[in-house]
Design an enzyme around this catalytic site. Structure first.
Site, PDB file in Angstrom:
ATOM      1  N   CYS A  96       0.860  -1.243   0.091  1.00  0.00           N
ATOM      2  CA  CYS A  96      -0.107   0.062   0.048  1.00  0.00           C
ATOM      3  C   CYS A  96       0.871   1.500  -0.006  1.00  0.00           C
ATOM      4  O   CYS A  96       0.680   2.185  -0.933  1.00  0.00           O
ATOM      5  CB  CYS A  96      -1.054  -0.135   1.277  1.00  0.00           C
ATOM      6  SG  CYS A  96      -2.095  -1.459   1.253  1.00  0.00           S
ATOM      7  N   HIS A 152      -3.176   6.475   4.304  1.00  0.00           N
ATOM      8  CA  HIS A 152      -2.016   5.748   4.555  1.00  0.00           C
ATOM      9  C   HIS A 152      -0.517   6.012   4.270  1.00  0.00           C
ATOM     10  O   HIS A 152       0.409   5.339   3.530  1.00  0.00           O
ATOM     11  CB  HIS A 152      -2.001   4.188   3.914  1.00  0.00           C
ATOM     12  CG  HIS A 152      -1.779   3.428   4.408  1.00  0.00           C
ATOM     13  ND1 HIS A 152      -1.460   1.753   4.106  1.00  0.00           N
ATOM     14  CD2 HIS A 152      -0.824   3.257   5.664  1.00  0.00           C
ATOM     15  CE1 HIS A 152      -0.725   1.082   4.882  1.00  0.00           C
ATOM     16  NE2 HIS A 152      -0.521   1.652   5.975  1.00  0.00           N
TER      17      HIS A 152
END
Length: 575
Positions: A96, A152
């Site tokens: 990610c 994130h």
């Protein structure tokens, strides 16, 4: 021989790419948005900066889109891709944070210090503050910039938040994964908190709304309140289809014939996300943006095969440097494309979106030196050759070193125990431990036996630390040519050495106890002072909540606490 015969049969039978006939324009459960009249014809070149919608999905596997032959229904993505340009030589990162950081900065992760793992919720770490981000560059050219979805990229202090990194507005989560309804996230036993934010505030009032629906509705609201005469950039980073596997029941019912429960739930989530994309497209048309818009669709990494995803027929999965971990689903849909309805095999990497989109916005790239990305719009729109000829997938000096790697195996110029991967032209090199290397067929059955793919892994990966593939001729990475072509191995190792000389130190600080949501009003959010340095790891007393609203306790935390106490009592009774 039996192994290869079975492999050939499987590839032929499962690579019949085609489009599903399901009507992509039928009523949706995501939002109530009406269709627009017939699209207008456009001049061959656009006269003003286009509206840019960048859609990023989470953990969607290479096989998990209709036009890649999937059993999952994605009529919207199929239609948009068919009418635009499919990117079939498109690369992302295996997890990610690296993909998101490279999209936002246009730089390889070795140049931002994020080359190891992800940014974890309790780490005092975030995207380096000296990096000029993509939305900041677009703001310079007059764009309104908005982010909806998963960040994130760190949040330990306010300067790290999306609204401080170039976005005018933000609705989404700061951490890596949350419950789709409650927005709770646990980073270990008892370390749980709420994670849905509106701007820089905790969005307690949005709890209970399915995130895929919520995010699509927010995009529609942004478009409705903005003028199509002014350029807009919307970064839609869906939480879908990352775990936990959660979907409204009506979507799961469509896949009731699937025996594999994880695959069934996962498929439902993909189709739900597909309908959300449909409603975003409708909103672009309804509010007058579509004719001057560019829609980019991208996955962030390979699918997680034990959570329902499929990267078939590619090798590997999320978290690996095999093609199944780094080759992504990507396409561009726009009325402004000169050569539409085609498949492009131009080499494209996720870092390329930064210079490509800034160039489309007529921004200035001369004051952002050292970008690793290229402007690939001529390759996408006109079918010209890609300016990119190589990709550094990564160099991670902190990852567990391969047991059988050595400097000697790397011709004395590279320690092959180090995890690294690079592609140059048609060649791809991997060193160290590239990660789980199976070929996993689509998991449509309740249980499927391990057979030829496990045999391949066991017989092909023993005592090795170097692999070489002609990725053009062998996209499934079946034939390791490292022994036959030591000259190519040496050449690519030299390229790794070159890149490694430009790498900055890894940013991977220890976790800090002050990040605990219990010290921050029950929610994940910034905990460090704005005066603290970027590597701040101080301790101290718990911070008092600055949120004037009533604290909301994490439901998952309560359950974990209950079972922990219950287990303690049971153990005491046994003793």
């Amino acid at each position: 021989m039996a192994v290869y015969a079975l492999t050939g049969f499987s590839l032929v039978s499962l690579l019949s790419f085609g489009y599903l006939s399901w009507d992509w324009m039928k009523p949706s459960l995501v939002a109530d948005v009406a269709t627009d009249p017939m699209e207008k014809a456009l001049p061959p070149a656009f006269s003003r900066p286009p509206h840019i919608i960048f859609i990023l999905t989470d953990d969607q596997g290479y096989h998990d889109v209709g036009y890649h032959g999937s059993d999952i229904q994605t009529p919207t993505l199929d239609r948009l891709a068919a009418e635009g340009v499919k990117l079939e030589n498109y690369y992302i990162q295996p997890i990610c944070t690296p993909s998101r950081s490279q999209l936002i900065t246009g730089r390889y992760q070795i140049h931002t210090g994020l080359q190891h793992s992800i940014i974890r919720p309790r780490q005092p770490n975030c995207l380096p503050l000296d990096q000029v981000t993509l939305p900041q560059k677009l703001q310079e050219t007059g764009y309104s910039t908005h982010m909806v979805g998963k960040w994130h990229l760190g949040f330990y202090k306010k300067e790290c938040l999306p609204t401080r990194r170039g976005f005018d507005t933000f609705l989404g989560s700061l951490t890596g994964n949350v419950d789709y309804y409650t927005y709770d996230n646990c980073d270990g036993p008892g370390i749980c908190g709420y994670d849905l934010h509106e701007g820089e505030d905790v969005a307690w009032d949005q709890s209970g709304k399915y995130s895929t629906f919520l995010y699509a509705q927010r995009v529609s609201k942004i478009l409705a309140s903005h003028s199509p005469k002014e350029p807009i950039f919307i970064y839609v980073a869906f939480q879908a289809v990352h775990t936990p596997l959660q979907s409204p029941k009506e979507y799961i019912y469509r896949y009731r014939s699937m025996g594999n429960v994880a695959r069934r739930k996962y498929a439902a989530m993909v189709t739900c996300m597909d309908e959300a994309v449909k409603n975003i497209t409708w909103a672009l048309k309804k509010y007058g943006y579509y004719d001057n818009s560019v829609i980019v669709f991208s996955t962030d990494n390979g699918g997680q095969t034990f959570s329902g995803g499929s990267n078939w027929p590619l090798r590997g999965r999320k978290g690996t440097y095999w093609e199944g971990g780094v080759r992504g689903i990507g396409f561009v849909h726009s009325p402004l494309i000169k050569r539409k309805r085609r498949t492009s095999w131009a080499l494209v990497h996720i870092t390329d979106w930064y210079p490509t989109l800034v160039s489309l916005a007529r921004g200035n790239l001369s004051n952002v030196p050292g970008l690793d990305g290229y402007n690939v719009w001529p390759a996408i729109s006109e079918g010209k050759e890609s300016p990119r000829t190589e990709i550094l997938h990564n160099i991670d000096p902190l990852y567990n070193h391969a047991k059988y790697g050595s400097l000697e195996d790397g011709f004395g110029i590279w320690n092959t125990a180090v995890q690294a991967s690079i592609r140059v032209g048609e060649w791809k090199l991997l060193t160290g431990d590239p990660g789980y290397s199976d070929w996993i067929p689509p998991q449509t059955l309740t249980n499927f036996p391990g057979s030829w793919w496990n045999l391949e892994r066991l017989t092909n990966g023993l005592r090795k630390s170097v692999w070489l593939f002609n990725i053009t001729a062998d996209p499934y990475e079946r034939y390791d040519l490292s022994d036959q072509r030591p000259d190519v191995v040496r050449t690519l190792l030299m390229r790794l050495v070159h890149y490694n000389r430009t790498a900055i130190p890894v940013r991977y600080p220890a976790e800090n106890p002050r990040a605990h949501p219990d010290f921050n009003g029950g929610a994940w959010g910034p905990w460090a002072s704005e005066d603290d340095g970027e590597e701040w790891e101080g301790g101290g007393e718990p911070l008092k909540s600055r949120n004037k609203k009533k604290k909301k306790k994490c439901k998952i935390c309560k359950l974990r606490s209950f079972f922990r106490k219950l287990n303690t009592r049971l153990m005491s009774n046994r003793i």
